[in-house]
Design a protein around this motif. Structure first.
Motif, PDB file in Angstrom:
ATOM      1  N   GLY A  62       9.984  17.226   3.426  1.00  0.00           N
ATOM      2  CA  GLY A  62       8.979  16.239   2.996  1.00  0.00           C
ATOM      3  C   GLY A  62       9.446  15.376   1.843  1.00  0.00           C
ATOM      4  O   GLY A  62       9.339  14.140   1.876  1.00  0.00           O
ATOM      5  N   ARG A  63      10.008  15.991   0.813  1.00  0.00           N
ATOM      6  CA  ARG A  63      10.399  15.218  -0.376  1.00  0.00           C
ATOM      7  C   ARG A  63      11.729  14.484  -0.190  1.00  0.00           C
ATOM      8  O   ARG A  63      12.227  13.855  -1.122  1.00  0.00           O
ATOM      9  CB  ARG A  63      10.418  16.125  -1.606  1.00  0.00           C
ATOM     10  N   TYR A  64      12.328  14.634   0.986  1.00  0.00           N
ATOM     11  CA  TYR A  64      13.592  13.961   1.293  1.00  0.00           C
ATOM     12  C   TYR A  64      13.405  12.991   2.463  1.00  0.00           C
ATOM     13  O   TYR A  64      14.362  12.645   3.145  1.00  0.00           O
ATOM     14  CB  TYR A  64      14.653  15.006   1.680  1.00  0.00           C
ATOM     15  N   GLY A  95      -2.364  28.266  -3.569  1.00  0.00           N
ATOM     16  CA  GLY A  95      -3.455  27.392  -4.004  1.00  0.00           C
ATOM     17  C   GLY A  95      -4.160  26.738  -2.824  1.00  0.00           C
ATOM     18  O   GLY A  95      -5.383  26.582  -2.817  1.00  0.00           O
ATOM     19  N   LYS A  96      -3.357  26.356  -1.806  1.00  0.00           N
ATOM     20  CA  LYS A  96      -3.965  25.724  -0.615  1.00  0.00           C
ATOM     21  C   LYS A  96      -4.902  26.705   0.066  1.00  0.00           C
ATOM     22  O   LYS A  96      -6.018  26.349   0.455  1.00  0.00           O
ATOM     23  CB  LYS A  96      -2.873  25.338   0.399  1.00  0.00           C
ATOM     24  N   GLU A  97      -4.459  27.963   0.211  1.00  0.00           N
ATOM     25  CA  GLU A  97      -5.294  28.971   0.895  1.00  0.00           C
ATOM     26  C   GLU A  97      -6.573  29.227   0.119  1.00  0.00           C
ATOM     27  O   GLU A  97      -7.663  29.303   0.682  1.00  0.00           O
ATOM     28  CB  GLU A  97      -4.520  30.285   1.032  1.00  0.00           C
ATOM     29  N   GLN A 124       9.740  14.470 -10.248  1.00  0.00           N
ATOM     30  CA  GLN A 124       9.055  15.744 -10.499  1.00  0.00           C
ATOM     31  C   GLN A 124       8.935  16.534  -9.215  1.00  0.00           C
ATOM     32  O   GLN A 124       9.168  17.737  -9.187  1.00  0.00           O
ATOM     33  CB  GLN A 124       7.670  15.499 -11.112  1.00  0.00           C
ATOM     34  N   GLN A 125       8.549  15.862  -8.134  1.00  0.00           N
ATOM     35  CA  GLN A 125       8.464  16.614  -6.875  1.00  0.00           C
ATOM     36  C   GLN A 125       9.859  17.005  -6.402  1.00  0.00           C
ATOM     37  O   GLN A 125      10.113  18.162  -6.062  1.00  0.00           O
ATOM     38  CB  GLN A 125       7.761  15.821  -5.765  1.00  0.00           C
ATOM     39  N   LEU A 126      10.758  16.018  -6.413  1.00  0.00           N
ATOM     40  CA  LEU A 126      12.106  16.287  -5.898  1.00  0.00           C
ATOM     41  C   LEU A 126      12.736  17.481  -6.622  1.00  0.00           C
ATOM     42  O   LEU A 126      13.282  18.386  -6.009  1.00  0.00           O
ATOM     43  CB  LEU A 126      12.983  15.043  -6.073  1.00  0.00           C
ATOM     44  N   ALA A 130       0.667   9.241   7.079  1.00  0.00           N
ATOM     45  CA  ALA A 130       2.003   9.810   6.894  1.00  0.00           C
ATOM     46  C   ALA A 130       1.870  11.286   6.558  1.00  0.00           C
ATOM     47  O   ALA A 130       1.378  11.644   5.490  1.00  0.00           O
ATOM     48  CB  ALA A 130       2.717   9.069   5.756  1.00  0.00           C
ATOM     49  N   SER A 131       2.257  12.123   7.480  1.00  0.00           N
ATOM     50  CA  SER A 131       2.187  13.570   7.213  1.00  0.00           C
ATOM     51  C   SER A 131       3.158  14.281   8.129  1.00  0.00           C
ATOM     52  O   SER A 131       3.010  14.234   9.359  1.00  0.00           O
ATOM     53  CB  SER A 131       0.765  14.088   7.454  1.00  0.00           C
ATOM     54  N   LYS A 132       4.136  14.921   7.531  1.00  0.00           N
ATOM     55  CA  LYS A 132       5.128  15.646   8.331  1.00  0.00           C
ATOM     56  C   LYS A 132       4.422  16.642   9.255  1.00  0.00           C
ATOM     57  O   LYS A 132       4.676  16.694  10.439  1.00  0.00           O
ATOM     58  CB  LYS A 132       6.113  16.350   7.397  1.00  0.00           C
ATOM     59  N   THR A 133       3.507  17.407   8.690  1.00  0.00           N
ATOM     60  CA  THR A 133       2.842  18.457   9.478  1.00  0.00           C
ATOM     61  C   THR A 133       1.597  17.954  10.200  1.00  0.00           C
ATOM     62  O   THR A 133       1.175  18.530  11.188  1.00  0.00           O
ATOM     63  CB  THR A 133       2.392  19.579   8.538  1.00  0.00           C
ATOM     64  N   PHE A 134       0.989  16.922   9.690  1.00  0.00           N
ATOM     65  CA  PHE A 134      -0.298  16.392  10.149  1.00  0.00           C
ATOM     66  C   PHE A 134      -1.409  17.443  10.015  1.00  0.00           C
ATOM     67  O   PHE A 134      -2.405  17.406  10.727  1.00  0.00           O
ATOM     68  CB  PHE A 134      -0.221  15.869  11.597  1.00  0.00           C
ATOM     69  N   THR A 135      -1.234  18.358   9.080  1.00  0.00           N
ATOM     70  CA  THR A 135      -2.281  19.359   8.836  1.00  0.00           C
ATOM     71  C   THR A 135      -2.719  19.337   7.372  1.00  0.00           C
ATOM     72  O   THR A 135      -3.605  20.086   6.993  1.00  0.00           O
ATOM     73  CB  THR A 135      -1.767  20.784   9.141  1.00  0.00           C
ATOM     74  N   THR A 136      -2.095  18.503   6.561  1.00  0.00           N
ATOM     75  CA  THR A 136      -2.389  18.525   5.123  1.00  0.00           C
ATOM     76  C   THR A 136      -3.816  18.038   4.880  1.00  0.00           C
ATOM     77  O   THR A 136      -4.178  16.916   5.271  1.00  0.00           O
ATOM     78  CB  THR A 136      -1.361  17.643   4.377  1.00  0.00           C
ATOM     79  N   ILE A 137      -4.594  18.886   4.242  1.00  0.00           N
ATOM     80  CA  ILE A 137      -6.035  18.653   4.161  1.00  0.00           C
ATOM     81  C   ILE A 137      -6.387  17.319   3.486  1.00  0.00           C
ATOM     82  O   ILE A 137      -7.270  16.589   3.945  1.00  0.00           O
ATOM     83  CB  ILE A 137      -6.741  19.853   3.467  1.00  0.00           C
ATOM     84  N   GLU A 138      -5.657  16.984   2.423  1.00  0.00           N
ATOM     85  CA  GLU A 138      -5.936  15.731   1.718  1.00  0.00           C
ATOM     86  C   GLU A 138      -5.738  14.537   2.661  1.00  0.00           C
ATOM     87  O   GLU A 138      -6.568  13.626   2.739  1.00  0.00           O
ATOM     88  CB  GLU A 138      -4.997  15.558   0.509  1.00  0.00           C
ATOM     89  N   THR A 139      -4.622  14.568   3.370  1.00  0.00           N
ATOM     90  CA  THR A 139      -4.258  13.431   4.209  1.00  0.00           C
ATOM     91  C   THR A 139      -5.206  13.299   5.405  1.00  0.00           C
ATOM     92  O   THR A 139      -5.666  12.189   5.724  1.00  0.00           O
ATOM     93  CB  THR A 139      -2.790  13.590   4.675  1.00  0.00           C
ATOM     94  N   ILE A 140      -5.509  14.414   6.023  1.00  0.00           N
ATOM     95  CA  ILE A 140      -6.368  14.335   7.211  1.00  0.00           C
ATOM     96  C   ILE A 140      -7.792  13.938   6.796  1.00  0.00           C
ATOM     97  O   ILE A 140      -8.456  13.139   7.480  1.00  0.00           O
ATOM     98  CB  ILE A 140      -6.330  15.673   7.995  1.00  0.00           C
ATOM     99  N   ILE A 162       0.566  12.391   1.074  1.00  0.00           N
ATOM    100  CA  ILE A 162       0.614  13.011  -0.259  1.00  0.00           C
ATOM    101  C   ILE A 162       1.961  13.705  -0.437  1.00  0.00           C
ATOM    102  O   ILE A 162       2.637  14.006   0.563  1.00  0.00           O
ATOM    103  CB  ILE A 162      -0.591  13.979  -0.445  1.00  0.00           C
ATOM    104  N   GLY A 163       2.345  13.951  -1.666  1.00  0.00           N
ATOM    105  CA  GLY A 163       3.639  14.596  -1.934  1.00  0.00           C
ATOM    106  C   GLY A 163       4.760  13.733  -1.388  1.00  0.00           C
ATOM    107  O   GLY A 163       4.805  12.521  -1.607  1.00  0.00           O
ATOM    108  N   GLY A 164       5.625  14.337  -0.617  1.00  0.00           N
ATOM    109  CA  GLY A 164       6.762  13.602  -0.071  1.00  0.00           C
ATOM    110  C   GLY A 164       6.373  12.490   0.883  1.00  0.00           C
ATOM    111  O   GLY A 164       7.170  11.600   1.165  1.00  0.00           O
ATOM    112  N   SER A 165       5.160  12.532   1.380  1.00  0.00           N
ATOM    113  CA  SER A 165       4.710  11.479   2.291  1.00  0.00           C
ATOM    114  C   SER A 165       4.038  10.335   1.543  1.00  0.00           C
ATOM    115  O   SER A 165       3.405   9.467   2.151  1.00  0.00           O
ATOM    116  CB  SER A 165       3.749  12.075   3.328  1.00  0.00           C
ATOM    117  N   ASP A 166       4.168  10.375   0.231  1.00  0.00           N
ATOM    118  CA  ASP A 166       3.544   9.355  -0.622  1.00  0.00           C
ATOM    119  C   ASP A 166       4.493   8.908  -1.732  1.00  0.00           C
ATOM    120  O   ASP A 166       4.757   7.714  -1.886  1.00  0.00           O
ATOM    121  CB  ASP A 166       2.273   9.958  -1.240  1.00  0.00           C
TER     122      ASP A 166
END
Ligand code: F6P
Length: 533
Positions: A253-255, A498-500, A334-336, A193-203, A142-146
């Motif tokens: 992420g967005r780069y 928002g994530k928290e 938009q993200q960039l 694809a997840s830079k952190t591998f903690t992003t709730i949507e992706t996991i 998601i985000g930069g990983s998408d």
């Protein structure tokens, strides 16, 4: 400098942009080229004085110094204590890039080679799923990983000769359900694809995909690959290290699509085309580093952006690619742009003295013409438009369609510039037989104020190399705007709250906890949803 710019902006605000073309040289004076790419900003209200002031603004902000610091690996992402070196990922034949006294290039090249070997194995059938050759690749991120891989995969469709690629990002189960439904797990490769591998949507999506795979595949993790900086978590997920492609924290992420996050694109178009994409970006990097500010495309795009948003006060900017395959470019930008420059404090933590980056939005032409261009032409606000168009398209047998596309693109910027006066509208309606009060009333609806600014970026053909150039151009543009605004374009603390709160709300929505402590609106919304679930 800001004051000088603003007073100059105010002093010319009523001037007709069209009148600036009394200078027969204006189109060449207010445009710049990079290879076969042309950036035309002559249809704006920027004149010599304005451009001089903007260049002085860039000099005063030390854009050149900050740029060099970025390329040299200085920790310019100060709030996270990180270097910013996505440019190293495309430094294909460049020299060493040092971070903390170490050259990162051997590792970058090594990872790229590993990616290419894996992509080739997937494409040729050396890497097999339980059911044989891989037919489909699902990138979960998601985000930069998408957004980068989706945008680029759509953009480079004529070069995609590998397995079909699909993208799942949203935590709305509808997304993954719709993507997986027609696929055969036995011939599908899932890339997490997840830079952190903690992003709730992706996991969450990755776990759903694993369960789906395990229904038909004996070793589901064997048909997974991971792209991440977090080797511990990818191992805990069960993905073998041979299919984990890591990168460093100096890639935002967005780069990030230039490295492992671009694997799905690489599998789609193949290693050589992916390298051409990197080469294009690298060429833009070289231009950004070497060209004088006045001839520097990223700098000019940024200065035009500053002029329209911070000086003239236009709140949004429309990105309008006349290229159907760039349908996701606006979302990518938009993200960039908005995650990078949507900040309210400067690098030193003080309130920004100037408004932050603009709202960026858009759609490909000609579709947008039949939707929101009405407002751009006749609404009361001004929306600077950024047109992009290729000199040619890939469909040689449909060249007449490309001519129509180009004609529409140029017609829009001409219409925005020229407008249509009340006299012209009246004459047209009169010729149609209207007269008197009805003529007056009808004519007013057909007036176009004109004098609305736009820029046009023309590129030869949307090849991998050209796409690389365009994306790097925008990346550096965002960087230059950030430097001028004095902000850190490389963090994104604004996504955290928002994530928290979502984490805390999940058990409340599930009915495991009550709504005590929540504001009245949130509590009422939870209760309504629970009653109707
Ligand atoms: O790649 P990750 O770590 O899953 O992050 C995905 C995205 O989430 C963000 O951190 C924002 O929430 C983006 O900056 C990033 O591109």
């Amino acid at each position: 400098m800001w004051n000088e710019l603003k007073s100059h902006g105010a002093s010319v605000s009523e001037r007709s942009i069209l009148s600036l073309f009394d200078d027969a040289e204006r189109a060449s004076k207010f445009s710049a080229t990079f290879g076969d790419m042309l950036f035309d900003f002559s249809k704006t209200n920027i004149d010599e004085t304005g451009l001089d002031l903007l260049i002085r603004l860039a000099e005063a902000a030390d854009v050149a110094g900050r740029r060099d610091a970025m390329f040299e690996g200085a920790k310019i992402n100060e709030t996270e204590g990180r270097a910013v070196l996505h440019t190293a990922l495309r430094n294909l034949d460049g020299g060493p890039v040092m971070v903390d006294g170490q050259d990162v290039m051997p590792e970058v090249r090594g990872t790229l080679d590993r990616m290419e070997a894996f992509a080739t194995d997937v494409r040729t059938g050396l890497f097999l799923g339980q059911g044989g050759k891989i037919t489909d690749v699902v990138n979960i991120g998601i985000g930069g990983s998408d957004l980068g891989p989706v945008m680029a995969t759509l953009a480079l469709a004529p070069y995609a000769d590998g397995p079909r690629t699909h993208f799942v990002s949203n935590v709305d189960g509808a997304h993954i359900a719709d993507v997986l439904r027609p696929l055969d797990p036995r011939t599908t490769l899932v890339i997490v694809a997840s830079k952190t591998f903690t992003t709730i949507e992706t996991i969450t999506n990755a776990n759903v995909a694993k369960a789906w795979m395990s229904e038909k595949v004996d070793n589901p993790a064997g048909q997974f690959a991971a792209l991440s900086t977090n080797a511990d978590l990818t191992a805990a997920f069960g993905i073998d290290a041979s299919r984990v492609f890591g990168f460093a924290d100096w890639v935002g992420g967005r780069y990030s699509m230039w490295g492992p996050i671009g694997l799905s694109l690489m599998i789609a178009i193949g290693g050589p085309a992916f390298r051409a994409f990197l080469r294009g970006a690298q060429a833009m990097d070289t231009h950004f580093r070497a060209a004088a500010l006045r001839e520097n495309l990223p700098v000019l795009l940024a200065l035009v952006g500053i002029w329209h948003h911070q000086v003239c006060g236009y709140p949004t900017r429309a990105v309008l690619p006349y290229e159907q395959r760039l349908i996701r470019l606006p979302a990518y930008l938009q993200q960039l742009e908005m995650e990078s420059n949507g900040k309210r404090v400067s690098m030193d933590g003080k309130d920004l003295e100037i408004v932050s980056g603009p709202i960026v939005w858009g759609e490909p032409g000609t579709n947008g013409q039949h939707a929101f261009y009405q407002l751009i032409h006749q609404g009361t606000g001004v929306v600077p438009c950024e047109f992009l168009v290729g000199a040619t398209g890939h469909e040689n047998d449909l060249a007449h369609m490309h001519r129509l596309l180009v004609a529409n693109c140029l017609a829009q910027s001409e219409a925005l510039l020229r407008g249509r006066s009340l006299e012209e509208a009246t004459a047209i309606m009169k010729a149609k037989g209207l007269e008197g009060a009805e003529l007056e009333r009808q004519a007013r609806h057909r007036v176009f104020p004109g004098n609305r600014p736009s820029t046009t970026l023309v590129y030869p053909l949307l090849t991998p190399e050209v796409l690389g150039q365009i994306v790097a151009l925008y990346e550096h543009r965002v960087f230059v705007e950030g430097v001028i605004l004095g902000i850190n374009s490389f963090d994104q603390w604004g996504v955290e709250l928002g994530k928290e709160l979502a984490k805390a709300l999940e058990p409340i929505v599930a009915g495991e906890q009550g709504t005590e402590g929540k504001d009245g609106s949130t509590a009422a919304l939870v209760e309504f949803i629970q009653r109707h679930a």
